[in-house]
Scaffold this active site. Structure first.
Site, PDB file in Angstrom:
ATOM      1  N   GLU A  48      -9.788   4.287   6.152  1.00  0.00           N
ATOM      2  CA  GLU A  48      -8.961   4.731   7.279  1.00  0.00           C
ATOM      3  C   GLU A  48      -9.771   5.488   8.334  1.00  0.00           C
ATOM      4  O   GLU A  48      -9.621   5.245   9.528  1.00  0.00           O
ATOM      5  CB  GLU A  48      -7.778   5.557   6.789  1.00  0.00           C
ATOM      6  CG  GLU A  48      -6.775   4.765   5.942  1.00  0.00           C
ATOM      7  CD  GLU A  48      -6.230   3.515   6.626  1.00  0.00           C
ATOM      8  OE1 GLU A  48      -6.379   3.372   7.858  1.00  0.00           O
ATOM      9  OE2 GLU A  48      -5.661   2.653   5.924  1.00  0.00           O
ATOM     10  N   MET A  61       0.475  -2.708   8.609  1.00  0.00           N
ATOM     11  CA  MET A  61      -0.260  -2.875   7.353  1.00  0.00           C
ATOM     12  C   MET A  61      -1.180  -4.085   7.416  1.00  0.00           C
ATOM     13  O   MET A  61      -0.770  -5.164   7.823  1.00  0.00           O
ATOM     14  CB  MET A  61       0.763  -2.998   6.219  1.00  0.00           C
ATOM     15  CG  MET A  61       0.145  -3.187   4.856  1.00  0.00           C
ATOM     16  SD  MET A  61      -0.874  -1.745   4.391  1.00  0.00           S
ATOM     17  CE  MET A  61      -2.101  -2.556   3.378  1.00  0.00           C
ATOM     18  N   GLU A  62      -2.406  -3.853   6.937  1.00  0.00           N
ATOM     19  CA  GLU A  62      -3.496  -4.821   7.109  1.00  0.00           C
ATOM     20  C   GLU A  62      -3.575  -5.889   6.022  1.00  0.00           C
ATOM     21  O   GLU A  62      -4.660  -6.408   5.753  1.00  0.00           O
ATOM     22  CB  GLU A  62      -4.821  -4.049   7.140  1.00  0.00           C
ATOM     23  CG  GLU A  62      -5.246  -3.404   5.801  1.00  0.00           C
ATOM     24  CD  GLU A  62      -4.866  -1.936   5.646  1.00  0.00           C
ATOM     25  OE1 GLU A  62      -3.928  -1.489   6.334  1.00  0.00           O
ATOM     26  OE2 GLU A  62      -5.504  -1.245   4.834  1.00  0.00           O
ATOM     27  N   ASN A  63      -2.479  -6.267   5.369  1.00  0.00           N
ATOM     28  CA  ASN A  63      -2.518  -7.288   4.320  1.00  0.00           C
ATOM     29  C   ASN A  63      -3.405  -8.458   4.728  1.00  0.00           C
ATOM     30  O   ASN A  63      -3.345  -8.925   5.860  1.00  0.00           O
ATOM     31  CB  ASN A  63      -1.108  -7.829   4.065  1.00  0.00           C
ATOM     32  CG  ASN A  63      -0.081  -6.733   4.001  1.00  0.00           C
ATOM     33  OD1 ASN A  63      -0.155  -5.874   3.141  1.00  0.00           O
ATOM     34  ND2 ASN A  63       0.851  -6.733   4.951  1.00  0.00           N
ATOM     35  N   HIS A 103      -9.447  -3.652   9.879  1.00  0.00           N
ATOM     36  CA  HIS A 103      -9.405  -3.436   8.433  1.00  0.00           C
ATOM     37  C   HIS A 103      -9.894  -4.663   7.665  1.00  0.00           C
ATOM     38  O   HIS A 103     -10.275  -4.548   6.494  1.00  0.00           O
ATOM     39  CB  HIS A 103      -7.972  -3.136   7.979  1.00  0.00           C
ATOM     40  CG  HIS A 103      -7.621  -1.677   7.927  1.00  0.00           C
ATOM     41  ND1 HIS A 103      -8.438  -0.726   7.369  1.00  0.00           N
ATOM     42  CD2 HIS A 103      -6.496  -1.018   8.324  1.00  0.00           C
ATOM     43  CE1 HIS A 103      -7.837   0.470   7.444  1.00  0.00           C
ATOM     44  NE2 HIS A 103      -6.669   0.320   8.020  1.00  0.00           N
ATOM     45  N   GLU A 112      -5.467  -2.730  12.576  1.00  0.00           N
ATOM     46  CA  GLU A 112      -5.158  -3.562  11.402  1.00  0.00           C
ATOM     47  C   GLU A 112      -6.130  -4.723  11.307  1.00  0.00           C
ATOM     48  O   GLU A 112      -6.571  -5.088  10.225  1.00  0.00           O
ATOM     49  CB  GLU A 112      -3.711  -4.065  11.445  1.00  0.00           C
ATOM     50  CG  GLU A 112      -2.636  -2.977  11.588  1.00  0.00           C
ATOM     51  CD  GLU A 112      -2.775  -1.817  10.624  1.00  0.00           C
ATOM     52  OE1 GLU A 112      -3.321  -1.998   9.530  1.00  0.00           O
ATOM     53  OE2 GLU A 112      -2.327  -0.701  10.975  1.00  0.00           O
ATOM     54  N   GLU A 140       0.848  -1.185   0.000  1.00  0.00           N
ATOM     55  CA  GLU A 140       0.000   0.000   0.000  1.00  0.00           C
ATOM     56  C   GLU A 140       0.889   1.242   0.000  1.00  0.00           C
ATOM     57  O   GLU A 140       1.845   1.278   0.762  1.00  0.00           O
ATOM     58  CB  GLU A 140      -0.910   0.034   1.229  1.00  0.00           C
ATOM     59  CG  GLU A 140      -1.918   1.179   1.121  1.00  0.00           C
ATOM     60  CD  GLU A 140      -2.886   1.262   2.319  1.00  0.00           C
ATOM     61  OE1 GLU A 140      -2.751   0.469   3.267  1.00  0.00           O
ATOM     62  OE2 GLU A 140      -3.731   2.147   2.289  1.00  0.00           O
TER      63      GLU A 140
HETATM   64  N1  ARG Z   1      -3.150   0.986   5.705  1.00  0.00           N
HETATM   65  C1  ARG Z   1      -2.117   1.134   6.689  1.00  0.00           C
HETATM   66  C2  ARG Z   1      -2.811   1.453   7.982  1.00  0.00           C
HETATM   67  O1  ARG Z   1      -3.547   2.332   8.152  1.00  0.00           O
HETATM   68  C3  ARG Z   1      -1.128   2.187   6.386  1.00  0.00           C
HETATM   69  C4  ARG Z   1      -0.198   1.866   5.284  1.00  0.00           C
HETATM   70  C5  ARG Z   1       0.259   3.077   4.613  1.00  0.00           C
HETATM   71  N2  ARG Z   1       1.458   2.898   3.907  1.00  0.00           N
HETATM   72  C6  ARG Z   1       1.963   3.791   3.066  1.00  0.00           C
HETATM   73  N3  ARG Z   1       3.098   3.540   2.522  1.00  0.00           N
HETATM   74  N4  ARG Z   1       1.369   4.860   2.737  1.00  0.00           N
HETATM   75  O2  ARG Z   1      -2.736   0.805   8.910  1.00  0.00           O
HETATM   76 ZN    ZN Z   2      -5.448   1.889   8.583  1.00  0.00          ZN
END
Ligand code: ARG
Ligand code: ZN
Length: 861
Positions: free
Chosen positions: A324, A267-269, A305, A302, A122
């Site tokens: 978010e 990160m929520e992979n 998400h 996370e 992301e």
């Molecule tokens: N989606 C992630 C979170 O809110 C954040 C990742 C953002 N990473 C980035 N490189 N912009 O937990």
């Molecule tokens: Zn997030």
């Protein structure tokens, strides 16, 4: 990364991809400098939209081969990727590329951290892994095969469920092979791969429908003892999302991996969350109460998400707040439920004012849903996240708890498996409540912090509040329309009894009044209870009234706020006229501190005062030019005044809030430590560090150790403890981050730049590690009086380091440029000094797109 004219992407230009990806098969042949990635993708035209060229993103890929239906592909290079000649019919795409994880210092795509392979995709990192439509509205099922040298990567993970793991003896040397399949269609930004020498802390969770899920937190050998807390937080999150939102987990396994080199928090992979190790590893000896609370919140964030982000994702990156804002709102609800609701609310408002208000009041101001960007990574901001969460909170306040729950059910029902927009979100609320939310939607498009002014009138038993709202111009937005602002109001009588419980006044016009009848005596209003909207409230009330509310307000947030405003106004008078600290404030605060019926955590928050940066912001808003040195002096004087005024109660307060027995990071114990440590800070102003030295000597957890070291440094008596601390913790990266930060934080304004420069020469200043860089340079920027010291030395030092880091790690560099976002607050001399540094950064050849965009926005160019 060139200085070619920067390309701006606009929300209004959105167009669908034009193709549907049915499934994706990826094979990774891992090698530190030459990883091969083979992708096989089944594609068909999207007949619902006009035919479009088949465009795949790709960045920094060494192309090996590509085939369409088994024939060599005809490829044209285009900006950001390739276009391929394909039939307007279903076909198979197959490509092989080579990438170099070890050379990837930007920490985006596939990279190496301490010998371990990991990914961060992301927002647009997947295009650094293979050719792919790297856009969130393309959702597909992924199957991933990982092959690697068996000795170095015993653990190999990807998203979904692990299907297979074995050594492949048909090859020589025989690699390990692991296969993962993710049954849930997902966008590429949720792809993840991890491989390395890792150990698992395992557990299980049984979902509400009785399915058993295997849980694991993977860490480097040696960190096993720091996983237990995170695992408990994960299980609590899973349970909470079932109980409160009815959301069940949807895979057979859920894995978390701790990584030392990571640009953001976590990160929520899908099924494989990757965490900055600072946001998951915890132990009493190495983590403070603040760390524990943050870790619990980020694990929850996370995990949440999985439904708000993964099952329902974003159509395009302009919709980032869709996932978010909602997920921050959900994690705040979770923390409030696990800990204390008012304390969490106060913490969040402090953070909003410290991080989002300055953003919204300066050159980086942007709407919660931005309308254009050059580099999307620059929009992972306090506005998108925290103001985005405030907008959800207002929506819930306006429609009520029940209607909110109903709307969320409809949202999950209607949009599961889709890539959505803010319009979809708003429509769900309109459909489920029957309300017209078109004016409310302005919260997503209008930038800036609205100001709400309130004036009181009392006549013939009728009490009236006259409200007005306005919003100053922000970049690209000169005129603002009135917004829907829910203002929570309660009324008290002279005894402090509540004569009208909290009501929501819904502002929709520039001017609006509300009357309360039948009040034989003039009531005392408590306005914007719970901080019911992210606005600046101006109210013509005097210190006596504030002191009354500090003593009596039945709303915990506004009671705290009354004290905060007293402190603020007292500090502002000291800054402007050299006035002595306000006695009403000190007396009121003292009474509160003594009140053992109040939560210690709440009292600790009461004892704190507005930061120097916040004061500078308020002065600027009021049309004054803040002088950082004067603000510093006034703030220190206020702390000394508190120490003097509370001298007789501090020892008791300190003693009464000691926590005995084995360490527990729970909210009650943490609250007591917070109050005791706040008391210690003031005691140190009186005893020169004697009590702090005793605490340091016997501290058996990081919360006590760090607070006492901090107090000692404050008293200029910390040199020995600092050395002892280093000797004790030199092998623990996360603790050494604290050691660096603390020294920067406690430097004198006039020597901050020198102290920081000296620390950058320390053998442990591993500047390519984002945590370490932030521990030092982030603190430099956060030291208000030192960063803005009239010499300008700190500006120069930060600029030098940003210039050095940019080619290595653009994302972290660009984020830290925001240290300069408040530059227009200050005097001409400081502005000129900052302008020089901004120009210097802008003039660098090959400046990254990330940093170039930030600097040009900050300069207002
Ligand atoms: N989606 C992630 C979170 O809110 C954040 C990742 C953002 N990473 C980035 N490189 N912009 O937990
Ligand atoms: Zn997030």
């Amino acid at each position: 990364m060139t200085n070619a004219a920067p390309k701006t992407i606009y929300l209004k230009d959105y167009a669908p991809f034009g193709w549907i990806i049915d499934d994706v098969h990826l094979t990774f042949r891992l090698h530190p400098t030459a990883t091969r990635v083979i992708s096989r993708i089944r594609v068909r035209p999207d007949y619902d939209v006009p035919s479009r060229p088949f465009m795949l993103h790709g960045e920094g890929l060494t192309h090996i081969s590509a085939k369409v239906d088994g024939h060599d592909a005809v490829i044209t290079e285009v900006d950001g990727g390739i276009e391929v000649d394909v039939p307007h019919a279903p076909f198979n795409w197959e490509a092989e590329v080579e990438i170099n994880p070890e050379a990837n210092t930007a920490l985006e795509g596939l990279y190496m951290s301490n010998g371990m392979y990991c990914t961060q995709c992301e927002a647009e990192g997947f295009r650094k892994i293979t050719w792919y439509p790297d856009r969130p509205d393309v959702m597909a099922q992924f199957t991933v095969r990982i092959e690697s040298d068996a000795d170095h990567t015993p653990v190999m993970l990807s998203n979904g469920n692990g299907l297979y793991y074995a050594q492949d003896n048909t090859q020589s040397p025989a690699p390990n092979v692991s296969i993962y399949q993710d049954p849930w269609p997902k966008p590429a930004y949720l792809f993840a791969l991890v491989a390395g020498d890792l150990v698992a802390h395992e557990d299980k969770f049984t979902t509400m429908s009785g399915r058993e899920v295997d849980l694991a937190i993977y860490v480097r050998p040696g960190d096993e003892h720091k996983c237990a807390f995170g695992m408990e937080a994960l299980k609590k999150s899973m349970k909470w999302d079932e109980d409160v939102y009815g959301r069940e987990y949807d895979l057979d396994e859920f894995n978390i991996v701790a990584v030392d080199d990571f640009n953001m928090g976590a990160m929520e992979n899908k099924g494989l969350n990757i965490f900055n190790s600072s946001c998951v590893l915890a132990s009493p000896e190495t983590s403070t109460d603040g760390n524990f609370e943050r870790i619990e919140a980020i694990i929850a964030h996370e995990y949440f998400h999985n439904w708000t982000g993964n099952r329902i994702t974003c159509r395009d990156w302009f919709q980032l707040c869709l996932k978010e804002g909602l997920t921050v709102f959900r994690d705040a609800q979770f923390t409030a439920d696990m800990r204390s609701e008012p304390v969490k609310r106060i913490d969040d408002v402090i953070a909003l004012r410290a991080r989002q208000f300055p953003e919204d009041q300066g050159p980086l101001s942007h709407p919660v849903r931005p309308e254009s960007f050059q580099e999307i990574n620059n929009f992972y901001t306090a506005t998108v996240y925290e103001k985005g969460a405030e907008v959800i909170g207002m929506l819930k306040t306006l429609v009520g708890d029940e209607a909110y729950a109903k709307a969320l059910d409809l949202y999950f029902d209607r949009h599961d498996g889709q890539a959505c927009t803010i319009e979809d979100w708003i429509t769900v609320f309109e459909d489920s409540t029957g309300r017209d939310l078109s004016q409310f939607k302005l919260w997503y498009s209008q930038s800036g912090t609205p100001t709400v002014s309130v004036r009181e009138e009392y006549k013939d038993d009728t009490f009236t509040l006259h409200f007005s709202q306005s919003s100053a111009p922000t970049p690209g937005q000169d005129e603002k329309l009135p917004q829907v602002i829910p203002v929570a109001v309660g009324l008290l009588n002279d005894n402090g009894d509540e004569v009208l419980p909290t009501q929501i006044v819904e502002l929709t016009q520039a001017e609006q009044s509300i009357s309360f009848n039948g009040h034989a005596t003039r009531p005392i209003p408590s306005v914007l209870r719970g901080f019911s909207a992210p606005v600046t409230l101006t109210q013509d009330i005097d210190n006596a009234r504030r002191a009354f509310l500090l003593a009596h307000d039945t709303d915990a947030f506004n009671r705290w706020e009354a004290g905060r405003m007293l402190a603020r106004d007292s500090l502002l008078s000291a800054i402007r006229t050299g006035a002595a600290p306000n006695a009403d404030y000190l007396d009121g605060l003292k009474a509160l501190l003594r009140d053992d019926s109040l939560d210690p955590a709440y009292r600790a928050l009461m004892l704190a005062q507005p930061t120097q940066s916040e004061l500078a912001g308020v002065l600027h808003q009021d049309g004054d030019t803040p002088d950082p040195a004067t603000i510093h002096t006034a703030s220190e004087a206020m702390r000394q005044a508190k120490a003097d005024a509370f001298a007789d109660i501090l020892p008791d307060l300190y003693a009464a809030n000691q926590v005995d027995g084995p360490f527990s990071p729970d909210a009650v114990a943490a609250g007591k430590r917070a109050l005791a440590n706040s008391a210690l800070g003031l005691i140190t102003k009186l005893d020169g560090g004697a009590t702090a030295a005793k605490q340091y000597a016997k501290a058996d957890n990081m919360t006590l150790q760090l607070a006492s070291l901090s107090a000692l440094l404050d008293a200029d008596a910390g040199d020995d403890a600092l050395q002892a601390f280093y000797d004790q913790w030199r092998d623990d990266r996360l603790v050494i981050d604290k050691w660096f930060s603390l020294q920067v934080m406690h430097a004198k304004p006039e020597t901050l730049a020198d102290t920081t420069a000296r620390l950058t020469n320390h053998i442990d200043f591993d500047w390519k590690n984002p945590n370490r860089f932030r521990a030092v340079m982030g603190m430099l920027a956060a030291h208000h009086a030192g960063f803005h010291h009239e010499s300008g030395a700190a500006y120069t030092l930060l600029a030098e380091w940003l210039i050095k880091l940019d080619p290595v790690n653009p994302q972290t560099t660009a984020r830290m440029c925001s240290a300069f976002q408040t530059w227009k607050r200050y005097d001409a001399d400081r502005q000129a000094k900052i302008a020089t540094q901004l120009e210097r950064i802008a003039a660098q050849p090959n400046l990254s797109r990330d940093t170039a965009e930030m600097i040009s926005r900050i300069r207002g160019a």
